[in-house]
Motif scaffolding. Structure first.
Motif, PDB file in Angstrom:
ATOM      1  N   MET A 217       0.838  -1.175   0.000  1.00  0.00           N
ATOM      2  CA  MET A 217       0.000   0.000   0.000  1.00  0.00           C
ATOM      3  C   MET A 217       0.878   1.232   0.000  1.00  0.00           C
ATOM      4  O   MET A 217       1.795   1.317   0.786  1.00  0.00           O
ATOM      5  N   SER A 218       0.637   2.215  -0.853  1.00  0.00           N
ATOM      6  CA  SER A 218       1.488   3.380  -0.915  1.00  0.00           C
ATOM      7  C   SER A 218       1.013   4.475   0.015  1.00  0.00           C
ATOM      8  O   SER A 218       1.781   5.345   0.390  1.00  0.00           O
ATOM      9  N   ARG A 219      -0.252   4.444   0.446  1.00  0.00           N
ATOM     10  CA  ARG A 219      -0.735   5.466   1.351  1.00  0.00           C
ATOM     11  C   ARG A 219      -1.994   4.966   2.022  1.00  0.00           C
ATOM     12  O   ARG A 219      -2.883   4.420   1.362  1.00  0.00           O
ATOM     13  N   ILE A 220      -2.083   5.130   3.362  1.00  0.00           N
ATOM     14  CA  ILE A 220      -3.258   4.686   4.088  1.00  0.00           C
ATOM     15  C   ILE A 220      -4.007   5.924   4.533  1.00  0.00           C
ATOM     16  O   ILE A 220      -3.786   6.492   5.574  1.00  0.00           O
ATOM     17  N   THR A 221      -4.900   6.405   3.717  1.00  0.00           N
ATOM     18  CA  THR A 221      -5.613   7.642   4.022  1.00  0.00           C
ATOM     19  C   THR A 221      -7.109   7.457   3.930  1.00  0.00           C
ATOM     20  O   THR A 221      -7.851   8.423   3.869  1.00  0.00           O
TER      21      THR A 221
ATOM     22  N   ASN B 110       2.674   2.512  -9.593  1.00  0.00           N
ATOM     23  CA  ASN B 110       2.519   3.041  -8.247  1.00  0.00           C
ATOM     24  C   ASN B 110       1.882   1.978  -7.357  1.00  0.00           C
ATOM     25  O   ASN B 110       1.776   0.815  -7.730  1.00  0.00           O
ATOM     26  N   GLY B 111       1.448   2.386  -6.172  1.00  0.00           N
ATOM     27  CA  GLY B 111       0.894   1.446  -5.211  1.00  0.00           C
ATOM     28  C   GLY B 111      -0.618   1.434  -5.211  1.00  0.00           C
ATOM     29  O   GLY B 111      -1.258   1.562  -6.258  1.00  0.00           O
ATOM     30  N   ALA B 112      -1.212   1.321  -4.017  1.00  0.00           N
ATOM     31  CA  ALA B 112      -2.649   1.084  -3.887  1.00  0.00           C
ATOM     32  C   ALA B 112      -3.495   2.173  -4.512  1.00  0.00           C
ATOM     33  O   ALA B 112      -4.596   1.909  -5.005  1.00  0.00           O
ATOM     34  N   GLY B 113      -3.014   3.417  -4.518  1.00  0.00           N
ATOM     35  CA  GLY B 113      -3.787   4.511  -5.092  1.00  0.00           C
ATOM     36  C   GLY B 113      -3.801   4.556  -6.597  1.00  0.00           C
ATOM     37  O   GLY B 113      -4.509   5.378  -7.193  1.00  0.00           O
ATOM     38  N   GLY B 114      -3.004   3.708  -7.252  1.00  0.00           N
ATOM     39  CA  GLY B 114      -3.041   3.633  -8.703  1.00  0.00           C
ATOM     40  C   GLY B 114      -2.507   4.851  -9.434  1.00  0.00           C
ATOM     41  O   GLY B 114      -2.715   4.998 -10.636  1.00  0.00           O
ATOM     42  N   GLY B 115      -1.836   5.746  -8.715  1.00  0.00           N
ATOM     43  CA  GLY B 115      -1.282   6.925  -9.380  1.00  0.00           C
ATOM     44  C   GLY B 115      -2.283   8.030  -9.601  1.00  0.00           C
ATOM     45  O   GLY B 115      -1.966   9.024 -10.259  1.00  0.00           O
ATOM     46  N   VAL B 116      -3.515   7.896  -9.038  1.00  0.00           N
ATOM     47  CA  VAL B 116      -4.519   8.944  -9.230  1.00  0.00           C
ATOM     48  C   VAL B 116      -4.616   9.844  -7.997  1.00  0.00           C
ATOM     49  O   VAL B 116      -5.391  10.795  -7.995  1.00  0.00           O
TER      50      VAL B 116
ATOM     51  N   SER C 125      -1.997  11.548  -4.632  1.00  0.00           N
ATOM     52  CA  SER C 125      -0.706  12.238  -4.556  1.00  0.00           C
ATOM     53  C   SER C 125       0.429  11.307  -4.172  1.00  0.00           C
ATOM     54  O   SER C 125       1.572  11.750  -3.990  1.00  0.00           O
ATOM     55  N   ALA C 126       0.147  10.012  -4.030  1.00  0.00           N
ATOM     56  CA  ALA C 126       1.178   9.038  -3.666  1.00  0.00           C
ATOM     57  C   ALA C 126       1.753   8.419  -4.929  1.00  0.00           C
ATOM     58  O   ALA C 126       1.422   7.294  -5.300  1.00  0.00           O
ATOM     59  N   THR C 127       2.634   9.175  -5.599  1.00  0.00           N
ATOM     60  CA  THR C 127       3.174   8.728  -6.877  1.00  0.00           C
ATOM     61  C   THR C 127       4.684   8.914  -6.922  1.00  0.00           C
ATOM     62  O   THR C 127       5.254   9.724  -6.179  1.00  0.00           O
ATOM     63  N   TRP C 128       5.309   8.155  -7.809  1.00  0.00           N
ATOM     64  CA  TRP C 128       6.745   8.312  -8.030  1.00  0.00           C
ATOM     65  C   TRP C 128       7.073   9.756  -8.382  1.00  0.00           C
ATOM     66  O   TRP C 128       8.084  10.301  -7.933  1.00  0.00           O
TER      67      TRP C 128
ATOM     68  N   ILE D 170       9.971  -3.729 -15.946  1.00  0.00           N
ATOM     69  CA  ILE D 170       8.802  -3.298 -15.191  1.00  0.00           C
ATOM     70  C   ILE D 170       9.172  -3.240 -13.715  1.00  0.00           C
ATOM     71  O   ILE D 170       9.930  -4.074 -13.223  1.00  0.00           O
ATOM     72  N   ALA D 171       8.651  -2.223 -13.023  1.00  0.00           N
ATOM     73  CA  ALA D 171       8.968  -2.044 -11.608  1.00  0.00           C
ATOM     74  C   ALA D 171       7.785  -1.412 -10.905  1.00  0.00           C
ATOM     75  O   ALA D 171       6.979  -0.705 -11.518  1.00  0.00           O
ATOM     76  N   GLY D 172       7.677  -1.669  -9.587  1.00  0.00           N
ATOM     77  CA  GLY D 172       6.577  -1.071  -8.840  1.00  0.00           C
ATOM     78  C   GLY D 172       6.716  -1.304  -7.353  1.00  0.00           C
ATOM     79  O   GLY D 172       7.523  -2.125  -6.897  1.00  0.00           O
ATOM     80  N   ILE D 173       5.903  -0.583  -6.599  1.00  0.00           N
ATOM     81  CA  ILE D 173       5.927  -0.646  -5.145  1.00  0.00           C
ATOM     82  C   ILE D 173       4.680  -1.329  -4.598  1.00  0.00           C
ATOM     83  O   ILE D 173       3.630  -1.339  -5.232  1.00  0.00           O
ATOM     84  N   SER D 174       4.795  -1.892  -3.415  1.00  0.00           N
ATOM     85  CA  SER D 174       3.672  -2.292  -2.579  1.00  0.00           C
ATOM     86  C   SER D 174       2.660  -3.132  -3.347  1.00  0.00           C
ATOM     87  O   SER D 174       2.981  -4.229  -3.794  1.00  0.00           O
TER      88      SER D 174
END
Length: 348
Positions: free
Chosen positions: A1-5, A94-100, A102-105, A172-176
């Motif tokens: 998960m890239s952000r728990i909000t 990106n992670g759980a937010g899918g890049g949509v 503010s939790a982005t590379w 290919i690369a990615g987080i969480s």
């Protein structure tokens, strides 16, 4: 998960992750950056590039129609510094937010600056929040239609190759949350991705820890139902999407996997690089990130042992500290670059 909000609303997802619903939109003729075209090309299932928006000669955003999902999605691309010849392509998730959100590379790291002199195309996936970037059995009331395995492996790569004039070498690369689909993209599409890197990912779908991790992202934070994704827990699609069980198909790929251990480190103090919460909330956010990363480490150890049992080489980076946050992933991306480069720039 890239952000728990908390859970994004359906309205936000629909507005930010997709650019229109329903049938294929009308194609637009848009001026392109040097070396970029809007190809007169459709994939076998009817996907195509609708248009391209140009920020400058290095930064472009494609609007891609996915026939599998019957929607259009933005795809942000960093172009090579030198476009005088075809270049390789790195797909960055990106992670759980899918890049949509503010939790982005792009917003939380200097990844694009780091990659800007590598003479590669960097294709940043936008969309797919809480979906595990996989093909769902059926539409979900909250998360809609998701056919991300098809999009990542069958629809997008040929369109990007044609539009960017790439040389066919992909990584290919990615987080969480992206860890699972990064490896599955390799498994499901033999030969498409020569290197793969995962930073703080989960790698099992058939263990109790794996199932609970998937449910936490999709159901607790996304509001979706995992039964709509892969059917009843333990069913054949859960097995088919477990990269640890199917690790034999990773053979021949340059692999990099990194993880922290949940012990707070340099980036787990208020205001540190990559932190997204208010300083007053850092302590509780670190506690949650510590719990997540400790479980990430367990999942990574299981994958490591599986690859070792199959005699499949891989580079593992077990950090001595660190929770689930961008500051560590920025460093991990840089550490992984030699492994990614092995596939993007193979020796003659």
């Amino acid at each position: 998960m890239s952000r728990i909000t908390g859970r994004l609303t359906v309205a936000v997802l629909a507005a930010a992750a997709t650019l229109g619903l329903g049938g294929p939109p009308a194609r637009a003729d848009t001026p392109a950056a040097p070396g970029v075209t809007v190809p007169d090309l459709k994939t076998d299932d009817g996907s195509f590039i609708q248009s391209v928006g140009v920020t400058d000669d290095r930064h472009v955003t494609f609007t891609v129609y996915s026939a599998a999902m019957k929607q259009t999605f933005p795809v942000a691309v960093l172009r090579p510094e030198d476009t005088s010849e075809p270049r390789p392509t790195l797909y960055l998730l990106n992670g759980a937010g899918g890049g949509v959100d503010s939790a982005t590379w792009q917003l939380r790291t200097d990844a694009l600056d780091f990659l800007s002199d590598k003479n590669i195309n960097v294709v940043q996936i936008i969309g797919g929040a809480f979906s595990w970037y996989t093909d769902w059995l059926q539409p979900d009331r909250e998360l809609g239609v998701n056919k991300w395995s098809t999009y990542l492996g069958k629809e997008l790569p040929p369109l990007m190759a044609a539009a960017l004039g790439s040389n066919g070498a992909n990584a290919i690369a990615g987080i969480s949350m992206a860890g699972l689909p990064v490896l599955n993209s390799v498994i499901f599409n033999p030969g498409l991705f020569r290197s793969a890197a995962v930073y703080s990912g989960f790698f099992q779908t058939t263990t109790p820890l794996g199932r609970e991790s998937i449910k936490m992202v999709t159901e607790l934070y996304g509001g979706g139902k995992v039964e709509n994704m892969w059917g009843p827990e333990g069913g054949p699609l859960w097995v088919a999407n477990d990269p640890t069980l199917n690790a034999e198909k990773l053979r021949g790929t340059n692999l990099f996997i990194s993880t922290g251990n949940g012990i707070p480190g340099a980036f787990d103090v208020p205001g540190a690089r990559g932190r997204m919460e208010a300083p007053a909330d850092t302590a509780k956010t670190v506690a949650l990130g510590s719990f997540i990363e400790a479980n990430v480490e367990l999942s990574t150890v299981i994958l490591q042992k599986r690859l070792e049992s199959l005699h499949i080489p891989a580079t593992f980076e077990f950090r001595s500290s660190g929770t689930h946050i961008w500051g560590y992933w920025q460093d991990d991306l840089k550490t992984s670059w030699p492994v990614l480069a092995q596939g993007l720039f193979p020796p003659p």
